[in-house]
Motif scaffolding. Sequence first.
Motif, PDB file in Angstrom:
ATOM      1  N   ILE A 129       0.784  -1.234   0.000  1.00 21.23           N
ATOM      2  CA  ILE A 129       0.000   0.000   0.000  1.00 21.23           C
ATOM      3  C   ILE A 129       0.821   1.291   0.000  1.00 21.23           C
ATOM      4  O   ILE A 129       0.389   2.306  -0.543  1.00 21.23           O
ATOM      5  N   ILE A 130       2.008   1.279   0.580  1.00 18.19           N
ATOM      6  CA  ILE A 130       2.760   2.517   0.795  1.00 18.19           C
ATOM      7  C   ILE A 130       3.421   3.102  -0.458  1.00 18.19           C
ATOM      8  O   ILE A 130       3.437   4.324  -0.642  1.00 18.19           O
ATOM      9  N   PRO A 131       4.025   2.289  -1.349  1.00 19.86           N
ATOM     10  CA  PRO A 131       4.860   2.853  -2.415  1.00 19.86           C
ATOM     11  C   PRO A 131       4.246   3.997  -3.212  1.00 19.86           C
ATOM     12  O   PRO A 131       4.916   5.030  -3.403  1.00 19.86           O
ATOM     13  N   PRO A 132       2.996   3.917  -3.695  1.00 20.12           N
ATOM     14  CA  PRO A 132       2.494   5.031  -4.505  1.00 20.12           C
ATOM     15  C   PRO A 132       2.335   6.326  -3.713  1.00 20.12           C
ATOM     16  O   PRO A 132       2.424   7.423  -4.282  1.00 20.12           O
ATOM     17  N   TYR A 133       2.117   6.222  -2.407  1.00 20.27           N
ATOM     18  CA  TYR A 133       1.984   7.435  -1.593  1.00 20.27           C
ATOM     19  C   TYR A 133       3.320   8.155  -1.447  1.00 20.27           C
ATOM     20  O   TYR A 133       3.372   9.389  -1.382  1.00 20.27           O
ATOM     21  N   ILE A 134       4.402   7.391  -1.383  1.00 20.94           N
ATOM     22  CA  ILE A 134       5.722   8.027  -1.309  1.00 20.94           C
ATOM     23  C   ILE A 134       6.012   8.772  -2.611  1.00 20.94           C
ATOM     24  O   ILE A 134       6.554   9.881  -2.600  1.00 20.94           O
ATOM     25  N   ARG A 135       5.635   8.168  -3.730  1.00 22.30           N
ATOM     26  CA  ARG A 135       5.815   8.875  -4.999  1.00 22.30           C
ATOM     27  C   ARG A 135       4.936  10.121  -5.048  1.00 22.30           C
ATOM     28  O   ARG A 135       5.335  11.152  -5.626  1.00 22.30           O
ATOM     29  N   ALA A 136       3.752  10.059  -4.459  1.00 22.95           N
ATOM     30  CA  ALA A 136       2.880  11.231  -4.438  1.00 22.95           C
ATOM     31  C   ALA A 136       3.514  12.366  -3.632  1.00 22.95           C
ATOM     32  O   ALA A 136       3.499  13.537  -4.048  1.00 22.95           O
ATOM     33  N   VAL A 137       4.091  12.034  -2.470  1.00 18.38           N
ATOM     34  CA  VAL A 137       4.750  13.047  -1.642  1.00 18.38           C
ATOM     35  C   VAL A 137       5.947  13.640  -2.388  1.00 18.38           C
ATOM     36  O   VAL A 137       6.182  14.859  -2.350  1.00 18.38           O
ATOM     37  N   THR A 138       6.694  12.784  -3.083  1.00 19.14           N
ATOM     38  CA  THR A 138       7.822  13.266  -3.892  1.00 19.14           C
ATOM     39  C   THR A 138       7.336  14.261  -4.937  1.00 19.14           C
ATOM     40  O   THR A 138       7.928  15.334  -5.125  1.00 19.14           O
TER      41      THR A 138
END
Length: 486
Positions: free
Chosen positions: A177-186
Amino acid sequence: MVSSMFMRAIVQFLSLQLLFIRYTLSVRPIEVKGSEFINSASKDRFHIVGVAYQPGGSSGYDGKSGNDPLSDSSVCLRDAALMQRLGINAIRVYNVNPSANHDMCASIFNAVGIYMIVDVNSPLDGESLSRVDPNSTYTADYLNRIFGVVEAFKGYPNTLGFFGGNEVINDMSNIKIIPPYIRAVTRDLKQYIAKHSTRPIPVGYSAADVRPILFSTWEYFQCAIDGDANDPTRSDFFGLNSYSWCGSDATFQSSTYADLVQRFSNTSNPVFFSEYGCNKQSPRPFNEVQALYGPDMTGVFSGGLVYEYSEEPSNYGLVNINSDGSVRLLQDYDNLQQQYNKLNITLLTSGDPGDAAVTPPKCDASLIDSPDFYSKFDIPDIPSGGQQLIDNGVKNPNQGKLIPVTDTKVTQKVEGSNGLVINGLAIQPLPDDQSNTPSGKNTSGEATGTSTAGNPKSTKKGAGSRDELTWIMLGTFVGSALVWGL
């Protein structure tokens, strides 16, 4: 004829300007070009010779009081002098208060050629993404916090970059679940920087060394959606918190460093150790330094940050900070300095930056080789209110700026690892827009009651030196005085 009072006013003004130049022009911003960090002025490669800096651990940051590791100038001056002596050129700061005044600390580190890599998150509620329910924490309030950190540090030329996340992906339970949210924050950080900063500032991720998912994590963040090299969701750099090299008997092979070099060999963004320094053997010999900054690794890795500067409960410190602010160097400090002093600095800066221009791979599920790792690239939309923050900026931002550094002498008591007081310790502001590097001298045993600030070498970064600027300004003033008949 101009009055003597007017002439004195001009002289005073010129003196202030010369003072400002002398203590504020130390570094040029670092840029990312393909798989390398590059000095924006000299175009030399830049390798991180750094240390994690969080005096007091997580308690060193207090959102209520406004305190953080970069808010006390006397502490920063003390630590900058010891880091300059050691040969450090970068620090990583994990928890900062976007409302605190960091001007003097940032200016002190700038003056001695030390860059800052700043984490935008903190352990406090609402100031980081939840690993188990990221959507609940990915809010406009959260973005307001991390954009505030950008505002606070974007004005310092020695801000090397921002970490948008640290070990958010840390085990098999959250890889779905986490990976796309980190890209969103980036994406959000990079778009905010593009809108509100006068220069690009890199944004990256710091990963845990969990081998079953490490390389999928790296591939997920380095790839470009639709093959667009300017994809804002893509990480500009990739940090790795690795403690796999342990003790005097470890080797390039047994530590798995060789495997890391092989797996990261085709990286399209800079890769470095965002933490390293296993403490299973104490004191630490730090013999991995020769591998990290030697020919086996410098073609792939861009250096690293030793964990950590101050001794905390986890026992990774280079120095012990007492409650009265005095410091005693630990044997780890001496051992690390001895390793740094063996380095070939020319190797770390040489090379053709054109060689670093690597095209990122196009994002595709085939890049992901870890079962259950999120392999889609459907990045979450920015939360409600987030776009307005990007468009208009945060309200009443605390915007940091360099200021003159007039005090250079350390006032706190500092002892060497042998217990002898180090007298006359002071920062040595660097000329010629230089960054700090190891001195090449073995000063680890010189705590004998005399100054051991050393004579740190540096890497040239600017075309004109501060001495040249001083003479130019002085010459202009003298010429004008002759014309006016002063």
